[in-house]
Structure formats: C-alpha cells, structure tokens
Design a protein around this motif. Sequence first.
Motif, PDB file in Angstrom:
ATOM      1  N   LEU A  74       0.819  -1.205   0.000  1.00 23.90           N
ATOM      2  CA  LEU A  74       0.000   0.000   0.000  1.00 23.90           C
ATOM      3  C   LEU A  74       0.856   1.259   0.000  1.00 23.90           C
ATOM      4  O   LEU A  74       1.972   1.274   0.520  1.00 23.90           O
ATOM      5  CB  LEU A  74      -0.903   0.033   1.243  1.00 23.90           C
ATOM      6  CG  LEU A  74      -2.009  -1.011   1.366  1.00 23.90           C
ATOM      7  CD1 LEU A  74      -2.768  -0.800   2.671  1.00 23.90           C
ATOM      8  CD2 LEU A  74      -2.969  -0.955   0.179  1.00 23.90           C
ATOM      9  N   TRP A  89       0.834   4.819   1.798  1.00 22.55           N
ATOM     10  CA  TRP A  89       0.161   5.208   3.038  1.00 22.55           C
ATOM     11  C   TRP A  89       0.778   6.485   3.593  1.00 22.55           C
ATOM     12  O   TRP A  89       1.977   6.546   3.850  1.00 22.55           O
ATOM     13  CB  TRP A  89       0.281   4.097   4.073  1.00 22.55           C
ATOM     14  CG  TRP A  89      -0.814   4.124   5.098  1.00 22.55           C
ATOM     15  CD1 TRP A  89      -0.727   4.554   6.400  1.00 22.55           C
ATOM     16  CD2 TRP A  89      -2.161   3.702   4.900  1.00 22.55           C
ATOM     17  NE1 TRP A  89      -1.944   4.424   7.020  1.00 22.55           N
ATOM     18  CE2 TRP A  89      -2.848   3.901   6.121  1.00 22.55           C
ATOM     19  CE3 TRP A  89      -2.860   3.179   3.816  1.00 22.55           C
ATOM     20  CZ2 TRP A  89      -4.196   3.592   6.276  1.00 22.55           C
ATOM     21  CZ3 TRP A  89      -4.201   2.875   3.964  1.00 22.55           C
ATOM     22  CH2 TRP A  89      -4.854   3.084   5.181  1.00 22.55           C
ATOM     23  N   ASN A 128      -6.397   3.302  -3.132  1.00 28.56           N
ATOM     24  CA  ASN A 128      -5.165   3.629  -2.405  1.00 28.56           C
ATOM     25  C   ASN A 128      -4.012   3.891  -3.365  1.00 28.56           C
ATOM     26  O   ASN A 128      -3.233   4.841  -3.180  1.00 28.56           O
ATOM     27  CB  ASN A 128      -4.808   2.492  -1.456  1.00 28.56           C
ATOM     28  CG  ASN A 128      -3.433   2.652  -0.846  1.00 28.56           C
ATOM     29  OD1 ASN A 128      -2.452   2.091  -1.354  1.00 28.56           O
ATOM     30  ND2 ASN A 128      -3.328   3.419   0.224  1.00 28.56           N
ATOM     31  N   GLY A 165      -1.652   8.751  -1.110  1.00 25.68           N
ATOM     32  CA  GLY A 165      -1.930   7.582  -0.282  1.00 25.68           C
ATOM     33  C   GLY A 165      -2.680   7.907   0.997  1.00 25.68           C
ATOM     34  O   GLY A 165      -2.620   7.169   1.978  1.00 25.68           O
ATOM     35  N   TYR A 187      -5.794   8.184   3.489  1.00 24.62           N
ATOM     36  CA  TYR A 187      -7.108   7.609   3.731  1.00 24.62           C
ATOM     37  C   TYR A 187      -7.919   8.626   4.525  1.00 24.62           C
ATOM     38  O   TYR A 187      -7.614   8.906   5.684  1.00 24.62           O
ATOM     39  CB  TYR A 187      -7.039   6.290   4.510  1.00 24.62           C
ATOM     40  CG  TYR A 187      -8.387   5.607   4.564  1.00 24.62           C
ATOM     41  CD1 TYR A 187      -8.750   4.680   3.594  1.00 24.62           C
ATOM     42  CD2 TYR A 187      -9.307   5.937   5.552  1.00 24.62           C
ATOM     43  CE1 TYR A 187     -10.001   4.081   3.613  1.00 24.62           C
ATOM     44  CE2 TYR A 187     -10.561   5.352   5.577  1.00 24.62           C
ATOM     45  CZ  TYR A 187     -10.911   4.427   4.609  1.00 24.62           C
ATOM     46  OH  TYR A 187     -12.159   3.852   4.623  1.00 24.62           O
TER      47      TYR A 187
END
Length: 318
Positions: free
Chosen positions: A47, A49, A151, A157, A159
């Motif tokens: 991912l 992030w 993502n 990245g 959220y």
Amino acid sequence: MKVDSYILVSHSIAIHESSLKGHRNKMIYSKHNRTNSETEVSMTAFLRWAGSKRQLLPTLTTYWSENFNTYHEPFLGSGSLLFSLSPNKAAGNDLNKDLIQMYEAVRDNPKETYREALDLEVTKEVYYATRGVDPRELDPIKRAARFIYLNRNCFNGIYRTNKSGKFNVPFSGKKTGSLPSYEIFKNASKQLRRTRLTSVDFEEAIINDIHENDFFYLDPPYISRDKRIFSEYGPECFTEDDMKRLIDCTDEINKRGAFFLLSFAECDRTMNNLSRFITKKVETRRVIASSSKKRRIENELLITNIDFDIKKTAGSDL
C-alpha cells in the motif's frame, strides 16, 4: 451499488479486457525465462500510506530481535515494518475496518483480489466511478480490490473520509506507479496468515494482549497543536487524550515485561511525558503537503524501553 457507477466501471473493464488479460497473465501466471532475482521477491508492504515509515525501516528494524515472542502493531496502516520483519507470530490492528477487511481478503484470496484490482483502468473517470461505489454492496474480494485501487491512485496515499464515512480523497493522476507485482501480494498473504487481525480501539488491542517478551511497534497518527495533521479516518481520529492513553499503555507494556518502540513527530510534550524511556531523534521527510516546497525534512522521535547495551527493560526501577 449505484447503477451509473456500476455501468461506468464495468464498461471500462470490458473495453480493456483483452489487453488486461494478457497483462495479467504475464504478471501472474508466466513462469518461463525468469531469473532467481525475479522469483525471489522480498517481503514488502503493497500500500501507499500517508505517514508510512518505509523510509525509516533501516533504523526501525534494528529494534527487533528474533528472541521476542509476538510482534504487535496496533496502528497497522500499510504495515511496512511488519512485512519487512516478517515475524513468525504477529498481531495487527487498525481502527480502519475497511483496511483490515482488505488485508483479510489478501490473506485468504491473494490471486483473485489482485486480478480484480488489476482489472480497473487507471483513469480519472474510472477512479471517481469506483470511489462512488458503496463498498458494503460488494463481496469481500471486490471490496478489497476497490480499496487497493483507490489507495494506489489517490492523492498521496491518504485515507480520509467525510462525515458520512465515505472515502473522499481526489484522484492523483498517473504519477503513482503501477500496482505492485503479484509476488508481493502473494508474500504478503503468507505473512498475513501468520498475523491475527483485529479492528478495535488501540488501547483494547494493547492492554488485552500484553505478554512477557512481546514486542509492540506503536506508530499512531500524528497530532499537531492539538489537531491532526490530516484526517486519516474521518472527523475524529487521534487526539491529545488518545496520546495520554497511549503513554499509559507504554507504562503497562514496560510493567509486564514486554517491549515497545514508539515513533512520533518531534514534540516537546511527548518527550517530557516519556522522558523515563530511551529517546532518539531521526530525520524523515513529510510528504503530506500538496506542494513539494512544503515537504520538509523534520525530526521523528523513536522512544523505547529497549536498552541495546544491557539488554533489559529500561525504566524498570521507576
């Protein structure tokens, strides 16, 4: 699922199915003419992030010992350290239920989840159509593929959800790179099968699961001037009160003969509240800001009860 969103996504997949099928087969199934270096893919997070500690891994990994029992990460996020260390026994937790459900799908069905994510074309139109789909109306594999696709292609990245709990991060364009290889997902699946996954409050994840000689990596969302730097999980995330609870957790970890490593943005208040433990400053680059001119090198605090010299819990006499 909204009808218009479903039609747009399905139409995009149908248009590109032929070329994607060949691309998918090449990436997933072809095993001919591979060198050893191509088949031996190291364990790594898949991912993007915001707040990920990927760049600090060379330092963070030095705190881990194979002599520890269970590895715990109550703020799992992208799991960069978990996947890098690849411990035999682990517990991963995150308040973000969508994240944990995605990891469960990758754990149980890595190939199917990867194929679904790969099938989604990287365009602005498909991105917003996919973002507009209600994930609750999708099966676990398609839901996980949607999470991975968004993502990979969202801004930085991040959220972030609105007050209704809907993911609302804009499209980043085609600057984010392609989806990691299937080998990375397959290796991640192997690690996740050795990891107990939960989605509860961090304090519950820590206090109810402390055992002697366990290791806890604590990487909470940042707070700055009593506010979050960015909204990771919606309107309410990690506050000063949460930080106080986390500090109490470090005392409990230490008291029960376990070990921890806490990483956090440099903050005098945090340093003062945890001065009984060992503190180190390291440099890191913040990449949350939208302007590259604002992406500064800043200090990160690494706070631990691991004493490298005498190999025992620091602060045990406090």
